[in-house]
Write an enzyme that holds these catalytic residues in place. Structure first.
Site, PDB file in Angstrom:
ATOM      1  CB  ILE A   1      22.092  55.985  17.297  1.00  0.00           C
ATOM      2  CG1 ILE A   1      21.584  56.411  15.918  1.00  0.00           C
ATOM      3  CG2 ILE A   1      22.886  54.683  17.177  1.00  0.00           C
ATOM      4  CD1 ILE A   1      22.665  56.579  14.862  1.00  0.00           C
ATOM      5  CG  HIS A   2      18.628  53.281  21.975  1.00  0.00           C
ATOM      6  ND1 HIS A   2      18.246  51.987  22.233  1.00  0.00           N
ATOM      7  CD2 HIS A   2      17.655  53.807  21.185  1.00  0.00           C
ATOM      8  CE1 HIS A   2      17.079  51.745  21.630  1.00  0.00           C
ATOM      9  NE2 HIS A   2      16.708  52.839  20.994  1.00  0.00           N
ATOM     10  CB  ALA A   3      22.632  49.669  23.524  1.00  0.00           C
TER      11      ALA A   3
ATOM     12  CB  ALA B   1      24.278  51.333  18.282  1.00  0.00           C
TER      13      ALA B   1
END
Length: 84
Positions: free
Chosen positions: A13-15, A18
């Site tokens: 879960i990266h930017a 997210a």
């Protein structure tokens, strides 16, 4: 209502994902939480979600509680399965 999902995105879960999770969670009155590695985060707060440090292969538990929990459950499941 809750569901489990194993993260398949190689970056976890990266930017970007997210942001999608937070945008979906904000559509609902219900409280939406994401739990991973024994920690819980408010799915309506991007830094809270990213602070979980979820990696590829980790299991997350998404819980929806409140007036529109069923709609939140369906929406969150769709966003997470199609983006993570």
């Amino acid at each position: 209502m809750s569901f489990e999902y194993v993260i398949k995105d190689s970056l976890g879960i990266h930017a970007r994902p997210a942001g999608l999770v937070v945008a979906e969670a904000k559509k609902y009155q219900s409280a939406v939480t994401v739990e991973a590695k024994g920690k819980k985060a408010d799915a309506k707060r991007i830094f809270a979600v990213m602070s979980l440090g979820v990696k590829c292969g980790d299991t997350v538990i998404v819980t929806c509680e409140g007036a529109d929990a069923e709609a939140a459950y369906v929406g969150m499941k769709a966003v997470i399965e199609s983006n993570l």
